[in-house]
Design an enzyme around this catalytic site. Structure first.
Site: not given
Ligand code: APR
Length: 316
Positions: A10, A12, A34, A120-121, A152, A176
């Site tokens: 991930g 993101g 990603d 991840t949540n 927090r 959480h």
């Molecule tokens: N494999 C790899 N990466 C993936 C997959 C997958 N199967 N599915 C989604 N992704 C990537 C997305 O492309 C994205 O870039 O996971 C990333 C998630 O990033 P964001 O959407 O920016 O989310 P973020 O704010 O980083 O949060 C991620 O953490 O705290 C938790 O609730 C939040 O579940 C969420 C996670």
């Protein structure tokens, strides 16, 4: 000595900040994966170029290909979907459970000795799915939540008491979610129990209660401001766990850890103080809870168990 390798699944919002912070702290080489083509590669390149400006030698690589994580020492998983306004927890459950299963299979194949930190949540459920998908020892798969929730709580308390946030020690127990259990009785400021500050009139019971409520809803507060979930504090919190493992610190950190009877809970990942060292979770610290804390903790366990039941009914 070989360099550590930190894999980020991930890339993101949280994954990107994780990459920047771990590069700056020079924990080891960083491999980002990603599913979104170009995101991991672009961020890795951008951060390497910022490292060049800063004189930092950490190497980064980013791709959609899981071979990038081969032999990683630590894997931090943020892959999935963040909660947006109006999204139910169940929506997130189905979507992210599928993602975490796929990610887990790849970690098992590519990084069989890794310490896995799930972000991840919904967290407590996702970490259980990750452990199941990897088949790793429960002590090598943990969830990041308590450090974030505790941070927090500490932030709000430091603001109210006008003290250094670094002087505050505290714990948040349970799942959480909105039923998490911040523990004022186990909170100290420079070793001085919080009760002393209440007795001196520096903070009233009502103000403390309001801070507890704000802590429980801390994630939602950020979502309503940014329209997506938090990323700076989650990344810093996950790295604290990675550092404890890589440096064999034996730090006692609140984590979603697998309980085998501690706190009267069996077979569930829940937020508890856990000692993290070179073997992952080395020990669960069992605190003595009073009647109120116990009943709040039980309510939190019930909400995790309910969500776990919902997860079992999903077709994955
Ligand atoms: N494999 C790899 N990466 C993936 C997959 C997958 N199967 N599915 C989604 N992704 C990537 C997305 O492309 C994205 O870039 O996971 C990333 C998630 O990033 P964001 O959407 O920016 O989310 P973020 O704010 O980083 O949060 C991620 O953490 O705290 C938790 O609730 C939040 O579940 C969420 C996670």
């Amino acid at each position: 000595m070989s360099k550590n390798k930190i894999a980020l699944i991930g890339g993101g919002n949280i994954g990107g900040i994780l990459a920047v912070l771990s590069a700056q702290r020079e924990f080891g080489d960083i491999a980002i994966v990603d599913i979104f083509d170009g995101v991991a590669a672009g961020k890795a390149l951008d951060i390497m170029q910022s490292n060049a400006a800063d004189g930092i030698n950490t190497k980064l690589s980013g791709t959609t290909d899981y071979s990038n994580i081969d032999g990683a020492d630590v894997v931090i998983v943020t892959a999935g979907f963040p909660r947006k306004e109006g999204m139910s927890r169940d929506d997130l459950l189905q979507k992210n459970a599928e993602v975490v299963r796929i990610v887990g299979k790849n970690i098992k194949e590519r990084a069989p000795d890794a310490f896995v930190i799930v972000v991840t949540n919904p967290l407590d459920i996702m970490v259980g799915i990750m452990q199941d998908a990897t088949g790793f020892a429960q002590s090598k798969v943990v969830g990041m939540a308590g450090i974030l929730d505790g941070s927090r709580f500490k932030t709000f308390l430091a603001e109210k008491l006008n003290v250094a946030v670094s002087d505050i020690q505290s714990f948040v127990l349970g799942g959480h979610g909105d039923s998490m259990v911040p523990l004022p009785r186990y909170t100290t400021i420079a070793g001085i129990p919080l009760q002393h500050f209440i007795d001196k009139g520096k903070i009233s019971e009502a103000e403390l209660d309001a801070i507890i409520v704000r802590t429980r809803k801390g994630g939602g507060e950020i979502i309503s401001l940014m329209k997506t979930s938090a990323y700076f504090a989650p990344a810093a919190s996950a790295l604290k766990m990675a550092k404890a493992y890589l440096n064999d610190e034996r730090s006692i950190l609140p984590c979603a850890a697998y309980l085998k009877g501690e706190y009267g809970v069996k077979g569930l990942y829940v937020g508890v103080p856990a000692m993290i060292g070179k073997n992952g979770v080395e020990e669960i610290m069992e605190l003595d809870l009073n009647a109120d804390e116990k009943s709040e903790f039980e309510a939190s366990i019930k909400s995790v168990t309910d969500l776990m039941e919902a997860a079992r009914k999903l077709s994955l």
